[in-house]
Design a protein around this motif. Structure first.
Motif, mmCIF file in Angstrom:
data_model
loop_
_atom_site.group_PDB
_atom_site.id
_atom_site.type_symbol
_atom_site.label_atom_id
_atom_site.label_comp_id
_atom_site.label_asym_id
_atom_site.label_seq_id
_atom_site.Cartn_x
_atom_site.Cartn_y
_atom_site.Cartn_z
ATOM 1 N N SER A 40 3.963 -70.656 16.783
ATOM 2 C CA SER A 40 4.352 -69.618 17.737
ATOM 3 C C SER A 40 3.552 -68.336 17.515
ATOM 4 N N GLY A 41 3.401 -67.954 16.245
ATOM 5 C CA GLY A 41 2.652 -66.737 15.948
ATOM 6 C C GLY A 41 1.195 -66.840 16.353
ATOM 7 N N PHE A 42 0.583 -67.995 16.082
ATOM 8 C CA PHE A 42 -0.828 -68.174 16.433
ATOM 9 C C PHE A 42 -1.033 -68.118 17.944
ATOM 10 N N ILE A 43 -0.198 -68.852 18.680
ATOM 11 C CA ILE A 43 -0.341 -68.879 20.139
ATOM 12 C C ILE A 43 -0.083 -67.501 20.729
ATOM 13 N N ASP A 44 0.916 -66.798 20.197
ATOM 14 C CA ASP A 44 1.242 -65.465 20.713
ATOM 15 C C ASP A 44 0.070 -64.501 20.513
ATOM 16 N N ILE A 45 -0.546 -64.537 19.337
ATOM 17 C CA ILE A 45 -1.691 -63.667 19.068
ATOM 18 C C ILE A 45 -2.860 -64.024 19.985
ATOM 19 N N PHE A 46 -3.086 -65.316 20.186
ATOM 20 C CA PHE A 46 -4.196 -65.758 21.036
ATOM 21 C C PHE A 46 -3.989 -65.295 22.471
ATOM 22 N N ILE A 47 -2.769 -65.465 22.988
ATOM 23 C CA ILE A 47 -2.485 -65.061 24.371
ATOM 24 C C ILE A 47 -2.667 -63.562 24.535
ATOM 25 N N LYS A 48 -2.083 -62.787 23.627
ATOM 26 C CA LYS A 48 -2.164 -61.332 23.739
ATOM 27 C C LYS A 48 -3.605 -60.847 23.620
ATOM 28 N N SER A 49 -4.373 -61.466 22.744
ATOM 29 C CA SER A 49 -5.776 -61.073 22.594
ATOM 30 C C SER A 49 -6.567 -61.381 23.853
ATOM 31 N N LEU A 50 -6.337 -62.564 24.416
ATOM 32 C CA LEU A 50 -7.051 -62.949 25.633
ATOM 33 C C LEU A 50 -6.642 -62.073 26.815
ATOM 34 N N GLN A 51 -5.357 -61.782 26.921
ATOM 35 C CA GLN A 51 -4.899 -60.891 27.989
ATOM 36 C C GLN A 51 -5.509 -59.502 27.840
ATOM 37 N N ALA A 52 -5.592 -59.023 26.600
ATOM 38 C CA ALA A 52 -6.168 -57.699 26.360
ATOM 39 C C ALA A 52 -7.631 -57.658 26.784
ATOM 40 N N VAL A 53 -8.365 -58.727 26.491
ATOM 41 C CA VAL A 53 -9.782 -58.777 26.866
ATOM 42 C C VAL A 53 -9.934 -58.821 28.388
ATOM 43 N N LEU A 54 -9.145 -59.667 29.038
ATOM 44 C CA LEU A 54 -9.252 -59.798 30.494
ATOM 45 C C LEU A 54 -8.852 -58.513 31.217
ATOM 46 N N LEU A 55 -7.862 -57.810 30.672
ATOM 47 C CA LEU A 55 -7.417 -56.572 31.310
ATOM 48 C C LEU A 55 -8.304 -55.387 30.936
ATOM 49 N N PHE A 56 -9.032 -55.507 29.818
ATOM 50 C CA PHE A 56 -9.931 -54.429 29.396
ATOM 51 C C PHE A 56 -11.145 -54.346 30.309
ATOM 52 N N ILE A 57 -11.611 -55.514 30.761
ATOM 53 C CA ILE A 57 -12.781 -55.539 31.647
ATOM 54 C C ILE A 57 -12.384 -54.966 33.006
ATOM 55 N N PRO A 58 -13.121 -53.997 33.540
ATOM 56 C CA PRO A 58 -12.794 -53.434 34.864
ATOM 57 C C PRO A 58 -12.742 -54.531 35.931
ATOM 58 N N PRO A 59 -11.778 -54.447 36.839
ATOM 59 C CA PRO A 59 -11.625 -55.502 37.854
ATOM 60 C C PRO A 59 -12.896 -55.811 38.630
ATOM 61 N N LEU A 60 -13.633 -54.776 39.049
ATOM 62 C CA LEU A 60 -14.845 -55.016 39.834
ATOM 63 C C LEU A 60 -15.892 -55.765 39.022
ATOM 64 N N LEU A 61 -15.990 -55.430 37.741
ATOM 65 C CA LEU A 61 -16.934 -56.137 36.884
ATOM 66 C C LEU A 61 -16.488 -57.589 36.676
ATOM 67 N N MET A 62 -15.192 -57.802 36.508
ATOM 68 C CA MET A 62 -14.676 -59.161 36.334
ATOM 69 C C MET A 62 -14.925 -59.990 37.596
ATOM 70 N N ILE A 63 -14.715 -59.376 38.756
ATOM 71 C CA ILE A 63 -14.981 -60.081 40.013
ATOM 72 C C ILE A 63 -16.455 -60.483 40.098
ATOM 73 N N LEU A 64 -17.335 -59.564 39.697
ATOM 74 C CA LEU A 64 -18.771 -59.850 39.713
ATOM 75 C C LEU A 64 -19.111 -60.990 38.758
ATOM 76 N N ILE A 65 -18.508 -60.991 37.576
ATOM 77 C CA ILE A 65 -18.783 -62.035 36.575
ATOM 78 C C ILE A 65 -18.334 -63.402 37.083
ATOM 79 N N ILE A 66 -17.096 -63.487 37.602
ATOM 80 C CA ILE A 66 -16.565 -64.769 38.063
ATOM 81 C C ILE A 66 -17.332 -65.263 39.291
#
Length: 280
Positions: A35-61
């Protein structure tokens, strides 16, 4: 009255409860670590995805979709348009949370599923062992997966991911098994005649030939993981599924439709990208 009145009721439910209590008692430390490992992984991934500006993320995808579709401009434009619509609906944060859950569940499901599929393809006995479990996993109503997830992991993102992993894993196992079993016998005989070891034959002959079928399993795994997001929201998983659930509970037709549309857009984008990866 218990049972049929003639034959006593089989205490199946009591046995399951005893099994759950035993797992919780003796393997609670392992469940906490998972549970701890998955929770850390999810939060880290969410932080990275939300850190990237939306317009830049749209351009990347959009650029990724354009590249894997063999530089098809229409694909890139449609992907960008879909993501811009999500941004315009003020559902960007929820979409990134959903994407993080889907990516996490898909990665773990594939890490487990592909090796199990390779094992099942290696012998008929292994295939016979895995087949009943896969049949059970694919015929079990998806809501049932929520019960053990809540019992062992409580409420939140982690049990939602665990339930999603179980739900999305079978296609990866089945199609990996199928792909390797469909490798022409002549290719295996050629590898054997050149003295290839089992490992060399697997990585240099079987997996490359079976890759399109395996990638189809990857595609199905990702889409099943995304389809589980709404159901996983019932046990506290964040993201667009929670918006759909609120829309149902509050009879908010507009809000539920917008969240559902965002899920459909993400599903189409993920499907197109993975399908083009299969073709390439």
């Amino acid at each position: 009255m218990t049972g049929t009145g003639i034959i006593p009721k089989i205490p199946l439910g009591d046995g399951v409860e005893a099994l759950v209590d035993g797992i919780d008692t003796y393997f609670g430390w392992l469940l906490d670590a998972i549970s701890g490992f998955i929770d850390i992984f999810i939060k880290s991934l969410q932080a990275v995805l939300l850190f990237i500006p939306p317009l830049l993320m749209i351009l990347i995808i959009a650029a990724l979709g354009w590249y894997v579709s063999r530089k098809n401009n229409i694909s890139g434009i449609l992907i960008a348009a879909g993501l811009f619509l999500i941004l315009n609906l003020n559902l960007w944060n929820e979409s990134m949370q959903t994407l993080a859950l889907v990516i996490t569940a898909s990665i773990i499901a594939l890490i487990i599923g592909i090796p199990v599929g390779i094992w099942a393809s290696s012998s008929d006995i292994a295939n016979s062992i895995t087949r009943p479990f896969l049949d059970l996993m694919q015929t079990m109503p998806s809501f049932v997966y929520l019960i053990p997830a809540v019992i062992f992991f409580g409420l939140g993102n982690v049990p939602g991911v665990i339930a999603t992993i179980i739900f999305a894993m079978p296609p990866a196992i089945r199609l990996t098994n199928l792909g390797i079993r469909q490798v022409p016998l002549e290719l295996n005989e050629v590898a054997d005649s050149f003295g290839a070891t089992s490992r060399q034959k697997l990585f240099k002959v079987q997996l490359p030939v079976a890759l399109p079928t395996i990638m189809t399993g990857v595609n199905q795994c990702i889409l099943l993981a995304l389809s589980m997001t709404v159901i996983a929201s019932m046990i506290g998983a964040a993201g667009l599924g929670l918006n759909v659930l609120y829309g149902i509970q509050r009879v908010d037709i507009g809000g539920g439709f917008e969240a559902g549309l965002a899920i459909v857009i993400i599903a189409i984008i993920l499907d197109r990208i993975t399908q083009n990866l299969i073709k390439s």
